[in-house]
Write a protein that holds these residues in place. Structure first.
Motif: not given
Length: 435
Positions: A223-226, A259-269, A359-367
């Motif tokens: 998911c975006p932000g993960e 390193k043999n590890k590859f990390v992507i923080s705050n991933a997007s589409e 009424y509507w709702c939506r989620g939001g997370r990360d910065s």
């Protein structure tokens, strides 16, 4: 008489000698124009030496280009320096003898051309990889488009930490895995003067390790932000403790890591796509790229539900917002009547409301915040009926009932007291019988 004969003989001999000399001079070969360097194609800035050769005798020499005077000299080479393009043409020399005959001789014609730009060498290979452990190397060929000159070739080998330059043949077998470049050169006016082409393109000869690399990942969907985490593994441990680098190839670029590890923080589409990896022992020794793993960004969806669609007078309705499939770490944004009107932001997925509306709702997370799309709207209307009131009976007291047409509601009797009933139209209540 004898003296007369001797004089006649001497005069005759001298006449014959002069005539013989004159005949030899007339029948002598014409002048020969020689140039050095002995080429027909030159480049701007070079130097040419012209020699007008007439049997080694002393002659005045005139150099002409396309029939026009260029230079004059006396028994010395004629030199043209700093050639330019407009010096191209047909050259000829005319020699004039210094004796009383003033004989002239024209030389052969030599055509030369002068180019402003030097050609670029082209390097080609019939292969680029060598399986480590074998000695079957491809061939490299250096070519120059100017075929009018007899080119020599200089080779550059760029190793991981060194540069080796040497003169070689036009086609070579590379001795090792490295970066290769070449250039052609011809000799100029002096022995130390070399006229070089532009450097060629680079060709890389690479060692391929027989081991296989693979990418390991828990789940290629995100998911975006993960945060995306993956590792590059190899089928052998032979090189695990050597100085090893790892290359990660995405759809758009290659990353080099230690390193043999590859990390992507705050991933997007934008991080969606194919990923490959390989182990690298040097810039020119590595495994093949691993099979691709495709990462896909999931667009989480928000949904809103209500405890009831009708808002009771003076009551509340509970709204609940859920985000799937990525369900953790969200804040919840609530909107009323329009999607431009933010009603409230909550840490919890629940909101109690006391007003009707959409009424509507939506989620939001990360910065920075990654928002889901808006949920489908839900409409809450006011209830037209008052809330039901429940009567609680008191023990030993008759309960007043609500009569419905055509029915009889019996009240609970108190012990020892006759029960009074209410007759229904058209019927007769029974009296208690005497025993």
């Amino acid at each position: 008489m004898g003296r007369t004969l001797i004089s006649v003989f001497i005069l005759t001999y001298l006449h014959l000698t002069v005539m013989t000399t004159l005949c030899v001079s007339v029948q002598a070969e014409d002048a020969e124009l020689l140039i050095y360097p002995n080429r027909s194609h030159f480049y701007s800035g070079e130097t040419i030496e012209f020699r007008c050769d007439v049997d080694g005798q002393h002659w005045n020499t005139t150099l002409k280009r396309n029939g026009h005077f260029v230079q004059w000299g006396y028994f010395t080479p004629l030199i043209l320096s700093d050639l330019t393009v407009d010096m191209s043409g047909d050259y000829q020399c005319t020699a004039q003898s210094l004796d009383f005959t003033h004989e002239t001789k024209d030389s052969n014609v030599i055509s030369i051309s002068v180019s402003a730009d030097r050609p670029r060498a082209e390097l080609t290979a019939d292969g680029h990889t060598v399986l480590r452990g074998t000695r079957t190397f491809p061939s490299l060929t250096c070519s120059v488009s100017d075929s009018d000159n007899d080119w020599n070739y200089e080779w550059e080998i760029h190793g991981s930490d060194y540069l080796h330059v040497y003169t070689g043949a036009q086609t070579i077998t590379p001795p090792e895995a490295a970066k290769y470049m070449c250039r052609g050169f011809i000799f100029g006016y002096t022995a130390d003067d070399k006229i070089y082409t532009e450097d060629s393109n680079a060709v890389y000869i690479k060692y391929i390790l027989p081991e296989k690399a693979t990418i390991k990942v828990k789940n290629p969907e995100f998911c975006p932000g993960e945060t995306i985490r993956m590792s590059c593994e190899m089928t052998s441990d032979e090189y695990r403790y050597t100085l090893t680098w790892f290359e990660w190839k995405t759809t758009s670029q290659i990353h080099l890591t230690g390193k043999n590890k590859f990390v992507i923080s705050n991933a997007s589409e934008a991080h969606s796509g194919e990923y490959r990896c390989r182990w690298t022992l040097s810039p020119y020794t590595f495994t093949e790229w691993s099979p691709p793993v495709t990462f896909t960004a999931i667009n989480p969806k928000a949904r809103v539900k209500a405890s009831t669609s009708f808002l009771p007078a003076g009551g509340i309705v509970t709204l609940r917002c859920s985000v799937t499939p990525c369900s953790s770490g969200w804040k919840y944004y609530w909107y009323k009547d329009t999607q431009d009107t933010l009603l409230q932001t909550t840490e919890e997925a629940v909101l109690n409301i006391t007003e009707r509306g959409r009424y509507w709702c939506r989620g939001g997370r990360d910065s920075p915040v990654h928002h889901t799309d808006f949920s489908e709207p839900i409409s809450i209307r006011e209830s037209r009926k008052p809330p039901p009131v429940k009567n609680t009976p008191v023990k030993g007291t008759p309960v007043k009932g609500t009569l419905a047409k055509g029915t009889l509601v019996k009240n609970s009797p108190v012990k020892g007291t006759p029960v009074k009933g209410t007759p229904v139209k058209g019927t007769q209540a029974k009296q208690p019988s005497a025993k």
